[in-house]
Design an enzyme around this catalytic site. Structure first.
Site, PDB file in Angstrom:
ATOM      1  CD  GLU A 227       6.008   0.709 -39.220  1.00 36.96           C
ATOM      2  OE1 GLU A 227       5.618   1.330 -38.210  1.00 36.96           O
ATOM      3  OE2 GLU A 227       7.140   0.220 -39.318  1.00 36.96           O
ATOM      4  CB  CYS A 261       1.657   7.517 -38.079  1.00 30.52           C
ATOM      5  SG  CYS A 261       3.277   7.523 -38.855  1.00 30.52           S
TER       6      CYS A 261
HETATM    7  P1  NAP Z   1      -6.308   3.499 -44.169  1.00 28.84           P
HETATM    8  O1  NAP Z   1      -7.673   3.947 -44.441  1.00 28.84           O
HETATM    9  O2  NAP Z   1      -6.108   2.370 -43.234  1.00 28.84           O
HETATM   10  O3  NAP Z   1      -5.669   3.134 -45.590  1.00 28.84           O
HETATM   11  C1  NAP Z   1      -4.340   2.660 -45.717  1.00 28.84           C
HETATM   12  C2  NAP Z   1      -4.268   1.724 -46.897  1.00 28.84           C
HETATM   13  O4  NAP Z   1      -4.989   0.529 -46.562  1.00 28.84           O
HETATM   14  C3  NAP Z   1      -4.916   2.255 -48.167  1.00 28.84           C
HETATM   15  O5  NAP Z   1      -4.198   1.767 -49.260  1.00 28.84           O
HETATM   16  C4  NAP Z   1      -6.305   1.656 -48.116  1.00 28.84           C
HETATM   17  O6  NAP Z   1      -6.903   1.542 -49.393  1.00 28.84           O
HETATM   18  C5  NAP Z   1      -6.039   0.304 -47.502  1.00 28.84           C
HETATM   19  N1  NAP Z   1      -7.138  -0.267 -46.742  1.00 28.84           N
HETATM   20  C6  NAP Z   1      -8.079   0.381 -46.024  1.00 28.84           C
HETATM   21  N2  NAP Z   1      -8.899  -0.506 -45.432  1.00 28.84           N
HETATM   22  C7  NAP Z   1      -8.454  -1.751 -45.766  1.00 28.84           C
HETATM   23  C8  NAP Z   1      -8.871  -3.070 -45.477  1.00 28.84           C
HETATM   24  N3  NAP Z   1      -9.914  -3.310 -44.690  1.00 28.84           N
HETATM   25  N4  NAP Z   1      -8.188  -4.092 -46.010  1.00 28.84           N
HETATM   26  C9  NAP Z   1      -7.127  -3.857 -46.805  1.00 28.84           C
HETATM   27  N5  NAP Z   1      -6.670  -2.638 -47.116  1.00 28.84           N
HETATM   28  C10 NAP Z   1      -7.326  -1.578 -46.600  1.00 28.84           C
HETATM   29  O7  NAP Z   1      -5.382   4.655 -43.625  1.00 28.84           O
HETATM   30  P2  NAP Z   1      -5.172   6.100 -44.235  1.00 28.84           P
HETATM   31  O8  NAP Z   1      -6.358   6.925 -43.911  1.00 28.84           O
HETATM   32  O9  NAP Z   1      -4.768   6.007 -45.677  1.00 28.84           O
HETATM   33  O10 NAP Z   1      -3.895   6.589 -43.420  1.00 28.84           O
HETATM   34  C11 NAP Z   1      -3.983   7.119 -42.171  1.00 28.84           C
HETATM   35  C12 NAP Z   1      -3.625   6.118 -41.101  1.00 28.84           C
HETATM   36  O11 NAP Z   1      -2.343   5.567 -41.376  1.00 28.84           O
HETATM   37  C13 NAP Z   1      -3.511   6.748 -39.742  1.00 28.84           C
HETATM   38  O12 NAP Z   1      -4.079   5.943 -38.771  1.00 28.84           O
HETATM   39  C14 NAP Z   1      -2.004   6.876 -39.549  1.00 28.84           C
HETATM   40  O13 NAP Z   1      -1.620   6.975 -38.204  1.00 28.84           O
HETATM   41  C15 NAP Z   1      -1.530   5.660 -40.221  1.00 28.84           C
HETATM   42  N6  NAP Z   1      -0.111   5.783 -40.592  1.00 28.84           N
HETATM   43  C16 NAP Z   1       0.812   5.069 -39.901  1.00 28.84           C
HETATM   44  C17 NAP Z   1       2.153   5.203 -40.202  1.00 28.84           C
HETATM   45  C18 NAP Z   1       3.206   4.443 -39.446  1.00 28.84           C
HETATM   46  O14 NAP Z   1       4.336   4.404 -39.896  1.00 28.84           O
HETATM   47  N7  NAP Z   1       2.907   3.841 -38.320  1.00 28.84           N
HETATM   48  C19 NAP Z   1       2.546   6.080 -41.205  1.00 28.84           C
HETATM   49  C20 NAP Z   1       1.576   6.804 -41.874  1.00 28.84           C
HETATM   50  C21 NAP Z   1       0.245   6.628 -41.559  1.00 28.84           C
HETATM   51  P3  NAP Z   1      -8.058   2.558 -49.874  1.00 28.84           P
HETATM   52  O15 NAP Z   1      -7.459   3.915 -49.885  1.00 28.84           O
HETATM   53  O16 NAP Z   1      -8.411   2.067 -51.222  1.00 28.84           O
HETATM   54  O17 NAP Z   1      -9.167   2.426 -48.880  1.00 28.84           O
END
Ligand code: NAP
Length: 454
Positions: A227, A261
């Site tokens: 997601e 999102c």
């Molecule tokens: P993020 O930086 O991608 O982090 C999400 C999760 O993934 C965190 O637990 C993060 O850990 C981990 N992570 C980051 N980079 C990683 C990697 N290379 N390998 C493995 N794990 C990794 O996203 P965010 O800033 O927390 O959230 C915002 C994003 O989520 C936006 O793009 C939003 O649109 C999306 N989102 C989508 C949905 C949906 O249902 N489609 C819902 C909500 C949010 P760390 O924090 O330790 O880096």
């Protein structure tokens, strides 16, 4: 150490020690053992515990709401609503899981053939900070009800929420290793996915994180549900109720400080209403108040961190430098926390950051279209495909556009896109794949097994 920082004042709330490799392996092995027991439990047992989890959430709503607001700055009323929604999803799957996963007889040449849904084992959830409880519960409720056990790696800035969520399950009476939260940095997720005990992964987060997780899981042939981000278009047609459309569009853009999102991000108005829509949009956006997220009179709090706020501002500046106009906001205020004001950009076009990228904050991009066809073309001109909406008084026209023309996982008419336990949720293109919620969500992490008896 992993730090949880209050974005309202940039002060460290608490620091957390990462789990060691040995402790992590031990946890996974205990979870594997627990799975052998948990999967044999009847639905009625799992369901009674899931109902208790809903009760714990409702009982401790104030405590958990405050924790979310403290760690990531969401307005307190929205935190409370999030906890209510988590309790709802627990009740929903407690009530429906057995029906959703009942064996299905299929007539064949054999004496008996049927499809049965069997759990997979230890499922990893990598979750984001923006809805710290909801994202986890919409994963955990169906996954655990299906007989799997779940391990959570939450976003580093909401480690307090991560621990609290494990407590919900433990207070509800779940066996200890059915659901575990582990504190670790994202650089270690690769090893976790590669661990033979982990059977599948659900990631909610950014596109780069999704690509990384999917490629590691793919190299081990492990199932993923992704997601990811979105740049949801809201199309406003000439026959829309403009006043309602403007209110819905602004509220959708600002929910969760714009960090959702499925928040509306691009507003595409046809030329007959573009000027009026833009004027009304700015007027309504101006009324929104930014400040302390614990003060209930405020509509938005700080962004989740200074780093994310600065990245957002840089996207606004790039859009401005490429020719868009800033009608409201668009500056970093002189405030201690990670604040960014409600911002409106007009004259946004393809090729600008505000059109092509996801703007994760309270920044609206208004785009002019020639007519319905042009508006739909612009709406679909994106690498994302999470949500979309159309505003028109002609409900048949709206339905046709939502069903046949807009390319996204959820397409709504005259309302803003929101998730609901009863409806599938997910995206296409770079917004990800797989579905959460409803009957589709609970069937993601199961073996859809064929049994045939001669
Ligand atoms: P993020 O930086 O991608 O982090 C999400 C999760 O993934 C965190 O637990 C993060 O850990 C981990 N992570 C980051 N980079 C990683 C990697 N290379 N390998 C493995 N794990 C990794 O996203 P965010 O800033 O927390 O959230 C915002 C994003 O989520 C936006 O793009 C939003 O649109 C999306 N989102 C989508 C949905 C949906 O249902 N489609 C819902 C909500 C949010 P760390 O924090 O330790 O880096």
């Amino acid at each position: 150490m992993i730090h949880s920082v209050n974005p309202y004042n940039n002060e460290i709330i608490k620091s957390y020690q990462e789990i060691s490799d040995i402790e992590l392996q031990n946890t996974l092995e205990r979870m594997q053992l627990e799975f052998e027991n948990w999967k044999t439990q009847p639905f009625s047992f799992r369901s009674s515990l899931m109902k208790k989890a809903a009760e714990v959430l409702r009982k401790k709503k104030e405590e958990y709401s405050k924790l979310m607001t403290l760690e990531m700055g969401k307005p307190i009323a929205q935190s409370r609503a999030e906890i209510d929604k988590c309790a709802w999803v627990c009740d929903y799957y407690a009530d429906n899981a057995e029906k959703f996963l009942a064996d299905e007889i299929v007539q064949t040449d054999a004496t008996k053939s049927f499809v049965t849904y069997q759990p997979l084992g230890v499922v990893l959830a990598v979750m984001p900070w923006n809805f710290p409880f909801w994202q986890v519960f919409r994963f955990a409720a169906p996954t655990l009800m299906a007989g799997n056990v779940g391990i959570l790696k939450h976003a580093s800035n909401v480690s307090g929420c991560s621990i609290a969520i494990e407590e919900v399950f433990s207070e509800a009476g779940f066996p200890e290793f059915v659901f575990k939260s582990v504190i670790l940095s994202s650089s270690r997720v690769k090893d976790l996915i590669s661990n033979p005990i982990v059977q599948a992964v659900s990631l909610t987060g950014s596109v780069p994180a999704g690509k990384s997780v999917a490629s590691v899981a793919g190299s081990h042939i492990k199932k993923t549900v992704l997601e990811l981000g979105g740049s949801d278009p809201y199309v406003v047609l000439e026959d829309a109720d403009l006043s309602e459309a403007v209110q819905t569009c602004v509220n959708s853009r600002l929910i969760n400080g714009g960090q959702s999102c499925i928040a509306a991000k691009r507003f595409i108005a046809v030329k007959e209403v573009y000027d009026k829509f833009t004027e009304m949009y700015v007027d309504f956006m101006k009324q929104k108040k930014m400040g302390d997220p614990f003060d209930e009179s405020n509509d938005i709090g700080p962004q989740a961190s200074v780093k994310l706020r600065d990245e957002l501002h840089e996207q606004v500046l790039r859009s401005f430098n490429a020719g868009s106009k800033i009608l409201l906001g668009g500056f970093i205020p002189d405030m201690k926390g990670a604040f960014y004001p409600p911002t409106v950009l007009s004259d946004v076009k393809p090729g600008m950051a505000a059109f092509d990228e996801e703007l994760f904050g309270p920044v609206a991009a208004i785009i002019k279209a020639e007519d319905e066809d042009d508006a739909i073309r612009l709406a679909n001109q994106t690498v994302f495909g999470l949500g979309a909406a159309v505003f028109t008084k002609d409900l048949k026209r709206g339905e046709k556009i939502a069903k046949e023309k807009l390319n996204a996982g959820s397409c709504f008419v005259n309302q803003f896109v929101r998730s609901d336990p009863r409806l599938p949720f997910g995206g296409i293109k770079e917004s990800g794949y797989g579905r959460e919620l409803s009957v589709f969500g609970i069937r993601e992490f199961v073996n859809i097994k064929t049994v045939s008896i001669k």
